[in-house]
Write a protein that holds these residues in place. Structure first.
Motif, PDB file in Angstrom:
ATOM      1  N   LEU A 187       0.821  -1.207   0.000  1.00  0.00           N
ATOM      2  CA  LEU A 187       0.000   0.000   0.000  1.00  0.00           C
ATOM      3  C   LEU A 187       0.856   1.259   0.000  1.00  0.00           C
ATOM      4  O   LEU A 187       0.567   2.233  -0.713  1.00  0.00           O
ATOM      5  CB  LEU A 187      -0.918  -0.005   1.223  1.00  0.00           C
ATOM      6  CG  LEU A 187      -1.976  -1.110   1.277  1.00  0.00           C
ATOM      7  CD1 LEU A 187      -2.693  -1.106   2.621  1.00  0.00           C
ATOM      8  CD2 LEU A 187      -2.988  -0.954   0.145  1.00  0.00           C
ATOM      9  N   TRP A 192      -1.407   4.008  -1.917  1.00  0.00           N
ATOM     10  CA  TRP A 192      -2.842   3.760  -1.774  1.00  0.00           C
ATOM     11  C   TRP A 192      -3.214   4.026  -0.317  1.00  0.00           C
ATOM     12  O   TRP A 192      -3.094   3.139   0.538  1.00  0.00           O
ATOM     13  CB  TRP A 192      -3.178   2.330  -2.170  1.00  0.00           C
ATOM     14  CG  TRP A 192      -2.975   2.077  -3.635  1.00  0.00           C
ATOM     15  CD1 TRP A 192      -3.139   2.958  -4.653  1.00  0.00           C
ATOM     16  CD2 TRP A 192      -2.578   0.832  -4.245  1.00  0.00           C
ATOM     17  NE1 TRP A 192      -2.872   2.358  -5.862  1.00  0.00           N
ATOM     18  CE2 TRP A 192      -2.520   1.055  -5.651  1.00  0.00           C
ATOM     19  CE3 TRP A 192      -2.268  -0.427  -3.769  1.00  0.00           C
ATOM     20  CZ2 TRP A 192      -2.161   0.052  -6.547  1.00  0.00           C
ATOM     21  CZ3 TRP A 192      -1.909  -1.428  -4.660  1.00  0.00           C
ATOM     22  CH2 TRP A 192      -1.858  -1.185  -6.040  1.00  0.00           C
ATOM     23  N   THR A 193      -3.660   5.223  -0.026  1.00  0.00           N
ATOM     24  CA  THR A 193      -3.925   5.617   1.362  1.00  0.00           C
ATOM     25  C   THR A 193      -5.399   5.560   1.734  1.00  0.00           C
ATOM     26  O   THR A 193      -5.731   5.688   2.905  1.00  0.00           O
ATOM     27  CB  THR A 193      -3.409   7.050   1.600  1.00  0.00           C
ATOM     28  OG1 THR A 193      -4.068   7.952   0.692  1.00  0.00           O
ATOM     29  CG2 THR A 193      -1.902   7.131   1.361  1.00  0.00           C
ATOM     30  N   ILE A 195      -8.448   3.117   1.619  1.00  0.00           N
ATOM     31  CA  ILE A 195      -8.704   1.706   1.338  1.00  0.00           C
ATOM     32  C   ILE A 195      -9.931   1.224   2.090  1.00  0.00           C
ATOM     33  O   ILE A 195     -10.390   1.850   3.049  1.00  0.00           O
ATOM     34  CB  ILE A 195      -7.489   0.825   1.723  1.00  0.00           C
ATOM     35  CG1 ILE A 195      -7.255   0.894   3.248  1.00  0.00           C
ATOM     36  CG2 ILE A 195      -6.243   1.241   0.972  1.00  0.00           C
ATOM     37  CD1 ILE A 195      -6.223  -0.091   3.765  1.00  0.00           C
ATOM     38  N   ASN A 253     -10.546   2.739  -4.190  1.00  0.00           N
ATOM     39  CA  ASN A 253     -10.133   2.005  -5.383  1.00  0.00           C
ATOM     40  C   ASN A 253      -9.301   0.779  -5.033  1.00  0.00           C
ATOM     41  O   ASN A 253      -8.997  -0.029  -5.897  1.00  0.00           O
ATOM     42  CB  ASN A 253      -9.329   2.918  -6.320  1.00  0.00           C
ATOM     43  CG  ASN A 253      -9.322   2.411  -7.743  1.00  0.00           C
ATOM     44  OD1 ASN A 253     -10.342   1.925  -8.231  1.00  0.00           O
ATOM     45  ND2 ASN A 253      -8.181   2.478  -8.404  1.00  0.00           N
ATOM     46  N   THR A 254      -8.920   0.659  -3.746  1.00  0.00           N
ATOM     47  CA  THR A 254      -8.118  -0.478  -3.303  1.00  0.00           C
ATOM     48  C   THR A 254      -8.812  -1.140  -2.130  1.00  0.00           C
ATOM     49  O   THR A 254      -9.153  -0.476  -1.145  1.00  0.00           O
ATOM     50  CB  THR A 254      -6.703  -0.025  -2.892  1.00  0.00           C
ATOM     51  OG1 THR A 254      -6.070   0.605  -4.005  1.00  0.00           O
ATOM     52  CG2 THR A 254      -5.876  -1.205  -2.439  1.00  0.00           C
ATOM     53  N   LYS A 279     -11.188  -2.157  -9.885  1.00  0.00           N
ATOM     54  CA  LYS A 279     -10.629  -2.001  -8.552  1.00  0.00           C
ATOM     55  C   LYS A 279      -9.309  -2.770  -8.428  1.00  0.00           C
ATOM     56  O   LYS A 279      -8.962  -3.589  -9.274  1.00  0.00           O
ATOM     57  CB  LYS A 279     -11.607  -2.501  -7.486  1.00  0.00           C
ATOM     58  CG  LYS A 279     -12.975  -1.821  -7.517  1.00  0.00           C
ATOM     59  CD  LYS A 279     -12.884  -0.363  -7.129  1.00  0.00           C
ATOM     60  CE  LYS A 279     -14.270   0.270  -7.055  1.00  0.00           C
ATOM     61  NZ  LYS A 279     -14.223   1.709  -6.713  1.00  0.00           N
ATOM     62  N   GLU A 479      -4.944   5.072  -8.712  1.00  0.00           N
ATOM     63  CA  GLU A 479      -4.884   5.861  -7.490  1.00  0.00           C
ATOM     64  C   GLU A 479      -6.015   5.460  -6.555  1.00  0.00           C
ATOM     65  O   GLU A 479      -7.104   5.097  -7.000  1.00  0.00           O
ATOM     66  CB  GLU A 479      -4.991   7.360  -7.808  1.00  0.00           C
ATOM     67  CG  GLU A 479      -3.792   7.924  -8.548  1.00  0.00           C
ATOM     68  CD  GLU A 479      -3.914   9.422  -8.775  1.00  0.00           C
ATOM     69  OE1 GLU A 479      -5.059   9.915  -8.804  1.00  0.00           O
ATOM     70  OE2 GLU A 479      -2.885  10.095  -8.913  1.00  0.00           O
ATOM     71  N   SER A 480      -5.737   5.561  -5.265  1.00  0.00           N
ATOM     72  CA  SER A 480      -6.759   5.323  -4.257  1.00  0.00           C
ATOM     73  C   SER A 480      -6.536   6.334  -3.139  1.00  0.00           C
ATOM     74  O   SER A 480      -5.888   6.052  -2.131  1.00  0.00           O
ATOM     75  CB  SER A 480      -6.684   3.887  -3.719  1.00  0.00           C
ATOM     76  OG  SER A 480      -7.791   3.608  -2.890  1.00  0.00           O
TER      77      SER A 480
END
Length: 803
Positions: A187, A192-193, A195, A253-254, A279, A479-480
């Motif tokens: 992550l 990816w912060t 989630i 997105n994650t 996703k 991106e997330s």
């Protein structure tokens, strides 16, 4: 007693029978716990266990059993290491752990053996299994009281590393603690912060979610949504649908799915039904490489799947063993006569499973190799206990606690890999990072990186990952984020409960920010400045009069001209000091005035270049004292005129008395001494020093001398004010006194030069002539006498007055 306990707690309804391939006589027995069938869905509410063969056949469990048999066969035949257990054979007794009650029943059976068994060939010295953390807690706690070593090949729950609760538990699979760290590193690697976190509703998922939630805040990760995945029933279907809707609402997105493969396989059909695509899914080692999940229809549309998998090791020879063992299993099943202690868990015919021809996936190979390592760990422990280094093992009765102590010390190499247990009973194994690959509708996975727990290191090649959905134009990675990162020169302003959601605010002037993720701007150092929205601070310019600056050059030229005129006049006066013209201009007093003005003018040199301590001390006193001397001289001259022209009738001898008693000299001396005393007192009590003015300009620093407007400085200037003549029309304002005095002296000097030139040409300038006026004009003679001018009497009386 143990047998009775088993009978009372569990009712096993099947009669005794033979089971081919699952049991083997030997000098030392290893108990193997493997899930040959799945019968969780048939578990009743009462403690009642049906025959495990009534459940669904588990192909993965079949490969695990074969790996168990393969390892024992190698050791007994000394295929890999002839010196491992020479003269000793290993036997095994397997249990079909088709459900949680089956795990509890196998535990009770082994506890009963600890009480009543004394024969060497029937005592279990170690347990290999089970495959699940949920099935491991009760056996590890109960058998751990007797220090019966238990080595699991798939139970990864971090709680099992607690040596107080589970003292005899070991495993050949890494702890979930390392798996959580690997997921966190993935992550962080892709930033990816924002989630969602899902986990199965068992100890494996709950403990994994808890560990990830605790570490998320340490890495600035925000969990927008968190939920448990239950088993799929009519009651939970709506809950599963709502779970997917909530994921879509959070716009993450994650999604991290920390679940067992059975729970994951029940959850993803709901994802597919709601057409969730594009996703990124991060999976655990249990489901990310399991065909149970990848074979779900339509799962290729959910997006990119990144998974953590136990590191793969080449396990050559195992597939050949499975293939060649099929005909032998048939013969063993016909000849085997083995008494089953728990027949409902030990009556499976392995041949009937083998003939189904199950394929072997990489997940099966990795788990099978873990079983293989566990058996070899027990063999190496027995090697040390039986003193087999001499070439022949000393066969005697071995207690399970002896194997337990030796397992903590074993360290060996197997298939080009080093293996040992750490203080928590965990192996030093890392993880592979895998991604799903779809080729013409066929699933496979590819290793794109690896994770090492000691030291903590993630190596990942993102170029090998095929992303689906929208990707960032900069990073080429999905991106997330709740909010995009603020640009440099902007700080974050939180807008909600999550620190990942914020607005960006520009940093004001005199501050900067060259990092992202900060909620405050950094203040520039005192010698630096910045504009608004700045990434860095610039060094302030230092303002002072440089020697080569244009203004300095102009001032120096002006000073030079002033000194030239002043000194030139002084030199001319000095050479003509005895002449009436010079005497009328003041004589020696005039020279003193010119000298003081010269020194006062030179004090301006202290204003150039960087201020120094000596320059600050001398600058103001040098000017004030010199100027005081000048004003004292002017006062004396003014007083002389007043005495002669205004007080002559009232006090005719006042000036004569003043002059004869050296009044002018004493007045100048006393005035100067007082001013010097004030200046020295000021320098001792409140001395000036070089200072830096940061407030006048925001982008510059003025280098100057401090305390130029202090109390001491005002005292010096205040003393000059009474000294200044008030009735003299030449002195009206002390602010311009130096300039006026200089101009007056320069003009007087020029006039004197003209007068002197006329006198030398023997054409005296007669300002006024008094002829035959007799004694009515004796005051003019007295004036000339007082001024030191010689009387020139011819036919008439002539008086020259030069003021």
């Amino acid at each position: 007693m143990g047998k009775m306990l088993v009978c009372f707690v569990f009712l096993c309804l099947l009669s005794y029978g033979d089971s081919g391939g699952l049991h083997l006589q030997g000098d030392y027995i290893i108990s193997g716990w493997f899930p040959l069938h799945n019968s969780d869905s048939t578990i009743p509410s009462t403690p009642y266990l049906t025959d495990c063969t009534q459940g669904l056949t588990n192909k993965h469990g079949y490969h695990l059993v074969q790996a168990f048999r393969y390892a024992v066969d190698e050791i007994n035949n000394s295929t890999q290491n002839k010196q491992l257990l020479p003269g000793v054979t290993l036997g095994y007794r397997t249990y079909d752990l088709c459900s949680l009650p089956a795990s509890n029943l196998a535990t009770l059976d082994l506890l009963a053996q600890q009480d009543y068994s004394s024969a060497v060939d029937s005592r279990t010295v170690a347990i290999i299994g089970p495959d699940s953390s949920s099935y491991s807690f009760a056996p590890s706690a109960a058998l751990g009281a007797f220090l019966v070593p238990q080595i699991s090949y798939e139970a990864s729950n971090e709680l099992l590393s607690n040596k107080i609760l589970y003292p005899a538990f070991f495993r050949t699979i890494p702890s979930d603690k390392n798996q959580v760290s690997a997921m966190i590193q993935i992550l962080v690697r892709f930033n990816w912060t924002w989630i969602a976190l899902l986990g199965s509703d068992n100890s494996y998922g709950i403990q994994g979610m808890q560990g990830l939630s605790q570490q998320a805040s340490l890495y600035n990760l925000c969990i927008a949504y968190q939920a448990e995945i239950p088993a799929v029933t009519d009651k939970t279907k709506q809950y599963m649908q709502d779970m997917v809707k909530n994921i879509l609402k959070t716009k993450v997105n994650t999604i991290v799915v920390f679940a067992k493969k059975r729970r994951a396989a029940g959850f993803f059909p709901f994802v597919i039904d709601q057409n969730v695509t594009g996703k990124v899914w991060i999976g655990t080692e249990d489901w990310s490489v399991a065909s149970t999940v990848s074979s779900i229809p339509g799962i290729s549309t959910i997006g990119t799947v990144l998974g953590v998998a136990v590191q793969y090791t080449e396990f050559s020879g195992f597939d050949n063993f499975e293939r060649l063992s099929v005909p032998r299993l048939k013969d063993i099943g016909l000849k085997s006569q083995f008494n089953h202690s728990v027949p409902c868990m030990q009556n499976t015919n392995l041949y009937e499973i083998a003939i189904q021809g199950f394929s072997m996936s990489q997940y099966d190979i990795v788990s099978s190799f873990n079983v293989y390592k566990a058996v070899y760990a027990v063999a190496h422990a027995l090697h040390n206990i039986l003193h087999c280094d001499s070439g022949l093992c000393q066969k005697y009765k071995v207690q399970p606690w002896e194997v337990f102590h030796q397992l903590k010390r074993v360290r060996f190499s197997i298939r080009n890999t080093s293996f040992y247990f750490d203080k928590n009973g965990d192996p030093p194994t890392g993880y592979d990072i895998v991604t799903w690959v779809w080729t013409d509708g066929q699933w496979s996975f590819k290793v794109v990186g690896n994770y090492s727990p000691v030291p903590t290191e993630l190596q990942l090649d993102a170029s090998q990952i095929k992303w689906t959905g929208q990707v960032s134009p900069v990073t080429k990675v999905p991106e997330s984020l709740c909010s995009p990162e603020c640009p440099y020169g902007h700080r974050k302003l939180m807008t909600g409960q999550h620190k990942c959601c914020f607005d960006c605010m520009a940093c004001p002037a005199a501050t900067f920010l060259n990092k992202t993720g900060y909620t405050f701007c950094q203040v520039c150092a005192r010698d630096y400045w910045s504009e608004a929205e700045s990434e860095t601070c610039k060094k302030r310019a230092e303002l002072y009069l440089l020697w080569g600056a244009p203004l300095t050059t102009a001032l120096l030229i002006y000073l030079g001209v002033t000194l030239f005129l002043t000194l030139g006049t002084a030199v001319i006066f000095l050479f003509n000091l005895s002449t009436p013209v010079v005497k009328s201009a003041g004589g020696k007093t005039c020279l003193l005035m010119l000298a003081s003005l010269t020194v006062a003018s030179c004090s301006t040199l202290c204003h150039f270049n960087r201020p120094s301590h000596i320059g600050c001390l001398l600058k103001q006193p040098l000017f004030i004292i010199s100027f005081t001397v000048c004003l004292a001289c002017v006062t004396v001259r003014s007083f002389q005129v007043v005495c002669i022209f205004k007080w002559s009738s009232k006090l005719p001898r006042s000036y004569e008395t003043w002059a004869k008693n050296r009044g002018p000299e004493m007045f100048i001396f006393i005035t100067t001494v007082v001013e010097v005393f004030i200046s020295l007192l000021r320098m001792l009590l409140d001395p000036p020093f070089p200072s830096r003015d940061y407030d006048f300009y925001s982008d510059s620093i003025i280098l100057e001398c401090s305390k130029t407007l202090s109390l001491g400085a005002f005292a010096e200037l205040f003393f000059d004010n009474p000294v200044e003549p008030t009735n003299n029309t030449e002195q009206h304002n002390p602010s311009f006194s130096l300039l006026e005095a200089a101009d007056t002296l320069i003009v007087s000097g020029l006039e004197s030069l003209i007068v002197l030139a006329t006198e030398r040409a023997e054409h005296p300038v007669q300002l006024f002539t008094l002829n035959n006026l007799g004694n009515r004009f004796n005051w003019a003679a007295d004036l000339n006498h007082d001024l030191g001018l010689a009387d020139k009497r011819t036919d008439g009386f002539t008086c020259t007055v030069c003021l």
